[in-house]
Design an enzyme around this catalytic site. Structure first.
Site, PDB file in Angstrom:
ATOM      1  N   HIS A 142      -7.714  -5.777  -0.072  1.00 16.13           N
ATOM      2  CA  HIS A 142      -6.378  -5.151   0.484  1.00 16.13           C
ATOM      3  C   HIS A 142      -5.609  -5.315   1.223  1.00 16.13           C
ATOM      4  CE1 HIS A 142      -3.967  -1.259  -0.206  1.00 16.13           C
ATOM      5  NE2 HIS A 142      -4.115  -0.984   0.803  1.00 16.13           N
ATOM      6  N   SER A 161       0.870  -0.879   0.461  1.00 10.67           N
ATOM      7  CA  SER A 161      -0.235  -0.051  -0.187  1.00 10.67           C
ATOM      8  C   SER A 161       0.564   1.305  -0.306  1.00 10.67           C
ATOM      9  CB  SER A 161      -0.882  -0.072   0.802  1.00 10.67           C
ATOM     10  OG  SER A 161      -2.026   1.084   0.637  1.00 10.67           O
ATOM     11  N   ASP A 201     -10.043  -5.821  -3.515  1.00 10.62           N
ATOM     12  CA  ASP A 201      -9.523  -4.961  -3.129  1.00 10.62           C
ATOM     13  C   ASP A 201     -10.301  -3.542  -2.903  1.00 10.62           C
ATOM     14  OD1 ASP A 201      -8.296  -2.339  -2.008  1.00 10.62           O
ATOM     15  OD2 ASP A 201      -6.178  -3.205  -2.957  1.00 10.62           O
TER      16      ASP A 201
END
Length: 273
Positions: A253, A95, A224
């Site tokens: 995610h 991320s 996600d």
């Protein structure tokens, strides 16, 4: 605690386990190095030295009011790598940590990096602009800012649901995982985490990705809800020369936690290749 002092005096906490070729991890927002525990223990048990740090303003690192931007994050990572004299590194970012990895490569072009892994990364650029029409609308990030300012504790509690895909009808929810997400988030600085929203949403990593000259694995779940795969990995894999793309059907995610065994197996195979 193990810490390294940056040039502005900020102390960056890190954990360092095992021996062997190093694997360095960069975590997502608003978490800490603890988010990588499943990967670190697995790889340490397979003969690798694993290092993960708390980004400034997050976890146990200094809660700085300045320097909460990708350039400084990348410089902090460089100081960590140089201080520990790490070589032949596999650099892994999830991320926001994926953006940190990309900016480090673009800013430092270090020969110490052998391979890279970008997992559900915020690359190549999250925000929708005139020259980035595939990005996400600014209103989404303004909503995150508003939630963090209004009631950070409740926002992180709620945010854990889509983060791990626990809001899906067939999801098997772990309250422990949700509690860990909340705890890690609340350890950090409100100011730093708030400023980091701009860093992960508005930084353009396209030039950084063009400088990747080593084997790169790009991984993401197509379920996600935080960084849509059409905004993130599908585009990232096209911009990194020779990148390998691995898509996890339906995965959220936070797949490093929910699908730790599968992610670990992919990491090990890539590192050993």
């Amino acid at each position: 605690m193990d810490t390294i002092t940056m040039k502005d005096g900020a102390k960056i906490y890190y954990k360092d386990w095992g021996t062997g070729r190093p694997v360095v991890f960069c975590h997502g927002w608003p978490l800490s190095a603890d988010a990588w525990d499943a990967q670190m223990l697995f790889l340490a048990n397979h003969g690798y030295r694993v290092i993960a740090h708390d980004r400034r303003g997050h976890g146990r690192s200094s809660q700085t009011f300045t320097g909460n931007d990708m350039d400084t994050y990348a410089d902090d990572l460089s100081t960590l790598i140089e201080t520990l004299d790490l070589k032949d590194i596999t650099l892994v970012g999830h991320s926001t940590g994926g953006g940190e990895v990309a900016r480090y490569v673009g800013r430092h072009a270090s020969p110490r990096i052998a391979k890279a892994v970008l997992i559900s990364a915020v690359t190549p650029m999250m925000l929708k602009t005139d020259d980035n029409p595939e990005g996400a609308p600014r209103e989404i990030f303004d909503g995150i800012r508003a939630g963090v300012l209004a009631d950070r504790a409740q926002f992180y509690h709620d945010f854990s649901m889509p983060f791990y895909g626990y809001n899906k009808p067939d999801a098997k929810i772990s309250q422990g995982v949700r509690d860990s997400f909340w705890q890690q988030g609340m350890m950090g600085s409100l100011a730093s985490q708030y400023q980091c929203i701009k860093a992960f949403s508005e930084t353009d990593f396209r030039g950084d990705l063009a400088k990747f000259t080593f084997p790169t694995l790009v991984m993401q779940g197509d379920g996600d809800q935080i960084v849509p795969i059409t905004v993130g990995s599908l585009r990232t894999a096209k911009l990194v020369k020779g990148a390998t793309l691995k898509v996890f059907p339906g995965a959220p995610h936070g797949l490093c936690t929910t699908l730790a065994d599968q992610v670990n197996a992919e990491l090990l195979a890539f590192i050993q290749a």
